[in-house]
Design a protein around this motif. Structure first.
Motif, PDB file in Angstrom:
ATOM      1  N   LYS A  48       5.181 -16.438 -36.572  1.00  0.00           N
ATOM      2  CA  LYS A  48       5.306 -15.155 -35.883  1.00  0.00           C
ATOM      3  C   LYS A  48       3.992 -14.379 -35.940  1.00  0.00           C
ATOM      4  O   LYS A  48       3.954 -13.174 -36.140  1.00  0.00           O
ATOM      5  N   ASP A  49       2.897 -15.120 -35.829  1.00  0.00           N
ATOM      6  CA  ASP A  49       1.579 -14.506 -35.999  1.00  0.00           C
ATOM      7  C   ASP A  49       0.617 -15.129 -35.004  1.00  0.00           C
ATOM      8  O   ASP A  49       0.186 -16.263 -35.169  1.00  0.00           O
ATOM      9  N   GLU A  50       0.293 -14.404 -33.947  1.00  0.00           N
ATOM     10  CA  GLU A  50      -0.585 -14.924 -32.909  1.00  0.00           C
ATOM     11  C   GLU A  50      -1.979 -15.239 -33.439  1.00  0.00           C
ATOM     12  O   GLU A  50      -2.752 -15.936 -32.796  1.00  0.00           O
ATOM     13  N   GLU A  51      -2.296 -14.700 -34.631  1.00  0.00           N
ATOM     14  CA  GLU A  51      -3.617 -14.958 -35.199  1.00  0.00           C
ATOM     15  C   GLU A  51      -3.817 -16.451 -35.430  1.00  0.00           C
ATOM     16  O   GLU A  51      -4.916 -16.981 -35.294  1.00  0.00           O
ATOM     17  N   TYR A  52      -2.746 -17.165 -35.791  1.00  0.00           N
ATOM     18  CA  TYR A  52      -2.841 -18.581 -36.111  1.00  0.00           C
ATOM     19  C   TYR A  52      -2.553 -19.466 -34.896  1.00  0.00           C
ATOM     20  O   TYR A  52      -3.323 -20.349 -34.558  1.00  0.00           O
ATOM     21  N   ILE A  53      -1.414 -19.237 -34.288  1.00  0.00           N
ATOM     22  CA  ILE A  53      -1.031 -20.097 -33.170  1.00  0.00           C
ATOM     23  C   ILE A  53      -0.091 -19.310 -32.255  1.00  0.00           C
ATOM     24  O   ILE A  53       0.777 -18.571 -32.734  1.00  0.00           O
ATOM     25  N   GLY A  54      -0.285 -19.422 -30.963  1.00  0.00           N
ATOM     26  CA  GLY A  54       0.562 -18.695 -30.025  1.00  0.00           C
ATOM     27  C   GLY A  54       1.959 -19.263 -29.965  1.00  0.00           C
ATOM     28  O   GLY A  54       2.160 -20.483 -30.060  1.00  0.00           O
ATOM     29  N   GLU A  55       2.954 -18.389 -29.801  1.00  0.00           N
ATOM     30  CA  GLU A  55       4.350 -18.845 -29.775  1.00  0.00           C
ATOM     31  C   GLU A  55       4.609 -19.791 -28.611  1.00  0.00           C
ATOM     32  O   GLU A  55       5.465 -20.658 -28.677  1.00  0.00           O
ATOM     33  N   ASN A  56       3.842 -19.639 -27.540  1.00  0.00           N
ATOM     34  CA  ASN A  56       4.002 -20.493 -26.354  1.00  0.00           C
ATOM     35  C   ASN A  56       2.945 -21.594 -26.290  1.00  0.00           C
ATOM     36  O   ASN A  56       2.681 -22.140 -25.218  1.00  0.00           O
ATOM     37  N   SER A  57       2.367 -21.912 -27.418  1.00  0.00           N
ATOM     38  CA  SER A  57       1.317 -22.930 -27.461  1.00  0.00           C
ATOM     39  C   SER A  57       1.837 -24.277 -26.959  1.00  0.00           C
ATOM     40  O   SER A  57       3.012 -24.630 -27.144  1.00  0.00           O
ATOM     41  N   ASN A  58       0.948 -25.043 -26.347  1.00  0.00           N
ATOM     42  CA  ASN A  58       1.308 -26.382 -25.861  1.00  0.00           C
ATOM     43  C   ASN A  58       1.614 -27.359 -26.982  1.00  0.00           C
ATOM     44  O   ASN A  58       2.194 -28.416 -26.729  1.00  0.00           O
ATOM     45  N   ILE A  59       1.222 -27.035 -28.213  1.00  0.00           N
ATOM     46  CA  ILE A  59       1.511 -27.978 -29.301  1.00  0.00           C
ATOM     47  C   ILE A  59       3.012 -28.113 -29.534  1.00  0.00           C
ATOM     48  O   ILE A  59       3.457 -29.103 -30.131  1.00  0.00           O
ATOM     49  N   PHE A  60       3.804 -27.146 -29.065  1.00  0.00           N
ATOM     50  CA  PHE A  60       5.253 -27.200 -29.250  1.00  0.00           C
ATOM     51  C   PHE A  60       5.960 -27.912 -28.103  1.00  0.00           C
ATOM     52  O   PHE A  60       7.185 -28.022 -28.105  1.00  0.00           O
ATOM     53  N   LYS A  61       5.187 -28.371 -27.119  1.00  0.00           N
ATOM     54  CA  LYS A  61       5.774 -29.001 -25.937  1.00  0.00           C
ATOM     55  C   LYS A  61       5.345 -30.456 -25.848  1.00  0.00           C
ATOM     56  O   LYS A  61       4.183 -30.784 -26.025  1.00  0.00           O
ATOM     57  N   ASN A  62       6.304 -31.326 -25.562  1.00  0.00           N
ATOM     58  CA  ASN A  62       5.971 -32.741 -25.424  1.00  0.00           C
ATOM     59  C   ASN A  62       5.124 -32.965 -24.171  1.00  0.00           C
ATOM     60  O   ASN A  62       5.208 -32.213 -23.194  1.00  0.00           O
ATOM     61  N   TYR A  63       4.321 -34.026 -24.221  1.00  0.00           N
ATOM     62  CA  TYR A  63       3.517 -34.386 -23.057  1.00  0.00           C
ATOM     63  C   TYR A  63       3.411 -35.904 -22.981  1.00  0.00           C
ATOM     64  O   TYR A  63       3.202 -36.567 -24.001  1.00  0.00           O
TER      65      TYR A  63
END
Length: 424
Positions: free
Chosen positions: A322-337
């Motif tokens: 819950k901290d945009e300083e580290y990683i955005g909540e909508n970052s692509n790392i949370f989505k499969n590709y």
């Protein structure tokens, strides 16, 4: 271009000329997955299928070379075995070749054997040795980082989905490997149970064959080593059981977010536990210290040229920051590709950049050590399960959905010139 010659986007150019050299060269040099010696395919030896009393050449005898290897890795020695036969002593009519590679012989008693051995340590060789290239991939990381779970889900995703996209099939090195893999996958994907920790002992390689649907493409033998985390910080263990690391063609370096001091108390998962996590987890940089001590310091300019995928595991945990300083909540790392048709360099560069920035904030000493010790590194984030596990049981309320677990492996294939890269 690479072996996967059909992996090209409309505007990408061939990256290399490996394919042409491969098809003109004929038999491949063999690298033993146990002692790491290299030799020509005609130099293999065979274990006879029988023994003959009264014939000094064919009597059962203790195998000194094999027992020497067993002693080195801490295993008990073996008793008398069938003799070892050197193919060079036999006439050509007694030899069977496939793709110009010696795969079977008939000994002087006209008895056949296809049990090929390394001439230096007398361990069994993979079925495809000599018929295609082989690559050693070491999976390393601290204790509790999830190496065994990652390997189990990686092989599952490669077999079920990824291989179809690259026109190939993943075939276990032998039925024993196949049974072990199936048991682990059944435990995770069907019973929702975690794997037991890998004991601190010598770990045998996991051998897989990447067999292509296009006949003229030679099979690729993949030799995976998954070393126990406790062994990574034990100098004596590393000297006796980790020779494969310096002989690797690629490294997958797994890093657990909970190893990072700045994140331990920020992640909500720590609320399930009591006490400080400082002593429970090794620091990521500790692993680099031991790698540097045992082999990187002996490299030219004290950097290893082995392509290394630095992989942040359990990426689903990072949503809890819950901290945009580290990683955005909508970052692509949370989505499969899915890298379909080619290895998408645009997608890789986006993920690589996000993870680099994340590590710089979460564990700058580790990121700096990677930059100082590894000449070629790519950064990734994966979730082997898609959700957090609770000790030995996986959350039964959610399905298992591995996220981006094949991406580090595909990047290694790309860096080793077996997979074309392109841009959308």
């Amino acid at each position: 271009m690479g072996i996967f010659k059909f992996f090209r986007s409309g505007n990408s150019e061939p990256r290399n000329t490996y394919e042409k050299a491969t098809y003109e060269r004929g038999p491949f040099m063999i690298t033993c997955p146990f002692c790491f010696k290299k030799f020509k395919s005609d130099h293999v030896v065979f274990r006879a299928s029988h023994s003959e009393k009264g014939d000094p050449e064919y009597e059962k005898v203790e195998d000194e070379l094999l027992n020497r290897y067993y002693k080195k890795i801490g295993k008990g020695t073996l008793g008398p075995m069938n003799p070892v036969v050197k193919a060079q002593a036999l006439p050509e009519r007694n030899k069977t070749r496939v793709d110009k590679v010696l795969v079977e012989i008939k000994d002087k008693y006209d008895a056949s054997t296809d049990e090929r051995l390394c001439p230096y340590c007398h361990n069994d060789l993979p079925i495809t040795s000599g018929r295609g290239p082989s690559k050693i991939i070491s999976v390393i990381g601290a204790s509790q980082v999830g190496k065994s779970v990652y390997m189990t889900t990686l092989l599952y995703v490669l077999e079920k989905y990824t291989c179809e996209r690259i026109g190939a099939s993943l075939i276990a090195g032998n039925s024993g490997y196949n049974d072990e893999i199936r048991e682990n996958q059944e435990r995770i994907f069907e019973k929702n149970l975690m794997l037991d920790p890998t004991p601190k002992q010598h770990v045998e390689p996991l051998i897989e064959n990447l067999k292509f649907k296009e006949d003229k493409i030679p099979p690729l033998t993949l030799i995976f080593y998954d070393i126990p985390g406790e062994g990574m910080t034990d100098k004596a263990y590393m000297e006796n059981h980790a020779e494969h690391i310096k002989n690797s063609d690629g490294i997958i370096f797994l890093v657990d977010p909970l190893q990072m001091r700045t994140l331990r108390k920020k992640l909500s998962i720590v609320n399930r536990e009591k006490g400080d996590f400082t002593e429970k987890y090794q620091e990521p940089k500790d692993i680099i210290v031991y790698l540097f001590e045992n082999f990187i310091s002996k490299e030219s300019k004290e950097k290893t040229h082995i392509p290394t995928a630095v992989v942040v595991t359990k990426s689903d945990m990072l949503k809890n920051l819950k901290d945009e300083e580290y990683i955005g909540e909508n970052s692509n790392i949370f989505k499969n590709y899915n890298h379909e048709g080619f290895f998408n360099l645009n997608e890789f560069e986006n993920i690589d950049g996000e993870v680099r920035k994340f590590l710089l904030k979460a564990d700058a000493p580790f990121k700096g050590a990677v930059d100082a010790c590894f000449k070629t590194a790519g950064y990734f984030a994966v979730s082997s399960l898609g959700s957090n596990s609770n000790h030995l049981e996986i959350d039964r309320s959610s399905s298992i959905n591995p996220i981006r677990v094949d991406e580090p492996f595909l990047w290694l294939l790309y860096k080793m010139n077996y997979l074309d890269g392109g841009r959308e």
